[in-house]
Motif scaffolding. Structure first.
Motif, mmCIF file in Angstrom:
data_model
loop_
_atom_site.group_PDB
_atom_site.id
_atom_site.type_symbol
_atom_site.label_atom_id
_atom_site.label_comp_id
_atom_site.label_asym_id
_atom_site.label_seq_id
_atom_site.Cartn_x
_atom_site.Cartn_y
_atom_site.Cartn_z
ATOM 1 N N LEU A 60 0.786 -1.229 0.000
ATOM 2 C CA LEU A 60 0.000 0.000 0.000
ATOM 3 C C LEU A 60 0.826 1.292 0.000
ATOM 4 C CD1 LEU A 60 -2.922 0.935 -0.143
ATOM 5 C CD2 LEU A 60 -2.977 0.911 2.360
ATOM 6 N N ILE A 64 0.294 3.979 -2.984
ATOM 7 C CA ILE A 64 -0.145 5.356 -2.736
ATOM 8 C C ILE A 64 0.853 6.341 -3.333
ATOM 9 C CG2 ILE A 64 -0.583 7.092 -0.946
ATOM 10 C CD1 ILE A 64 -1.662 4.716 0.790
ATOM 11 N N GLU A 67 0.622 7.417 -6.913
ATOM 12 C CA GLU A 67 -0.424 8.371 -7.292
ATOM 13 C C GLU A 67 -0.247 9.751 -6.663
ATOM 14 O OE1 GLU A 67 -2.830 8.104 -9.534
ATOM 15 O OE2 GLU A 67 -2.177 6.070 -9.984
ATOM 16 N N TYR A 70 2.585 11.847 0.221
ATOM 17 C CA TYR A 70 1.886 12.003 1.499
ATOM 18 C C TYR A 70 2.868 12.326 2.608
ATOM 19 C CZ TYR A 70 3.378 7.149 2.271
ATOM 20 O OH TYR A 70 4.116 5.999 2.405
ATOM 21 N N LEU A 73 0.814 8.167 6.921
ATOM 22 C CA LEU A 73 -0.312 7.244 6.774
ATOM 23 C C LEU A 73 -0.764 6.843 8.168
ATOM 24 C CD1 LEU A 73 1.046 4.847 3.991
ATOM 25 C CD2 LEU A 73 -0.533 6.759 3.720
ATOM 26 N N ILE A 92 -4.731 8.993 4.686
ATOM 27 C CA ILE A 92 -3.599 9.446 3.886
ATOM 28 C C ILE A 92 -3.515 10.958 4.053
ATOM 29 C CG2 ILE A 92 -2.584 9.523 1.578
ATOM 30 C CD1 ILE A 92 -4.561 7.137 0.923
ATOM 31 N N THR A 94 -1.976 14.364 3.249
ATOM 32 C CA THR A 94 -1.234 14.938 2.142
ATOM 33 C C THR A 94 -1.393 16.457 2.130
ATOM 34 O OG1 THR A 94 -0.974 14.883 -0.256
ATOM 35 C CG2 THR A 94 -3.186 14.522 0.565
ATOM 36 N N SER A 101 -6.447 15.604 -4.357
ATOM 37 C CA SER A 101 -6.383 14.444 -3.471
ATOM 38 C C SER A 101 -7.604 13.537 -3.634
ATOM 39 C CB SER A 101 -6.206 14.868 -2.008
ATOM 40 O OG SER A 101 -7.296 15.611 -1.550
ATOM 41 N N GLU A 105 -7.490 9.696 -4.633
ATOM 42 C CA GLU A 105 -8.187 8.697 -3.811
ATOM 43 C C GLU A 105 -9.034 7.779 -4.689
ATOM 44 O OE1 GLU A 105 -11.833 8.786 -0.651
ATOM 45 O OE2 GLU A 105 -10.278 10.303 -0.365
ATOM 46 N N LEU A 108 -6.765 5.431 -6.606
ATOM 47 C CA LEU A 108 -6.218 4.402 -5.720
ATOM 48 C C LEU A 108 -7.245 3.314 -5.426
ATOM 49 C CD1 LEU A 108 -4.179 6.593 -3.242
ATOM 50 C CD2 LEU A 108 -3.266 4.810 -4.741
ATOM 51 N N LEU A 126 -9.983 3.943 2.100
ATOM 52 C CA LEU A 126 -8.972 4.984 1.952
ATOM 53 C C LEU A 126 -9.611 6.346 2.142
ATOM 54 C CD1 LEU A 126 -7.115 3.683 -1.242
ATOM 55 C CD2 LEU A 126 -6.583 3.219 1.151
ATOM 56 N N MET A 128 -8.472 10.450 2.247
ATOM 57 C CA MET A 128 -7.477 11.513 2.112
ATOM 58 C C MET A 128 -7.795 12.610 3.122
ATOM 59 S SD MET A 128 -5.307 11.062 -0.443
ATOM 60 C CE MET A 128 -5.139 10.046 -1.878
#
Length: 129
Positions: A60, A64, A67, A70, A73, A92, A94, A101, A105, A108, A126, A128
């Motif tokens: 993971l 991440i 893409e 960050y 996590l 996540i 960021t 974002s 997301e 992802l 997930l 963000m």
């Protein structure tokens, strides 16, 4: 000459098997995720019960990073569901703007379902932040 230079710049990301052979799930989670609820043991037991989910967790952070960048996590149990259905929430964090974002997301989540079985991917949420 340029091709040789570009080849040396490639980042080596160890595969799932290489990681699991040298590092335990618990150590990997401690190193790569913040655990706000102090549920490390419970989280590890939940992940270990599903080999595909364990593979997802090990891959993971790199997935991440493919893409979006960050700052950190976070991993915890998603507390909106009842006890009979557990799901892990991956926060996540960021510095990127909300629209970018959210697009990352969505990409992802799509990648998760393309690369892994839906039974295991469904166990992750997930978010963000």
């Amino acid at each position: 000459m340029i091709q040789k230079f570009q080849e040396t710049e490639r980042i080596f990301a160890p595969s799932y098997k290489e990681k699991t052979g040298t590092i335990t799930l618990e150590k990997f989670i401690i190193k790569n995720f913040q655990i706000p609820d102090d549920d490390l043991k419970k989280i590890c037991e939940f992940i270990s019960g599903d080999c595909e989910l364990e593979k997802i967790i090990f891959e993971l952070p790199n997935l991440i990073l493919s893409e979006i960048t960050y700052d950190k996590l976070q991993i915890k149990f998603y507390d909106e569901f009842q006890e009979d259905y557990l799901q892990l929430e991956i926060g996540i964090f960021t510095p990127i703007d909300i629209i970018t974002s959210l697009k990352a997301e969505e990409k992802l989540e799509k990648k998760l379902y393309e690369l892994y079985g839906s039974n295991s991917a469904d166990k992750l949420l997930l978010i963000m932040e």
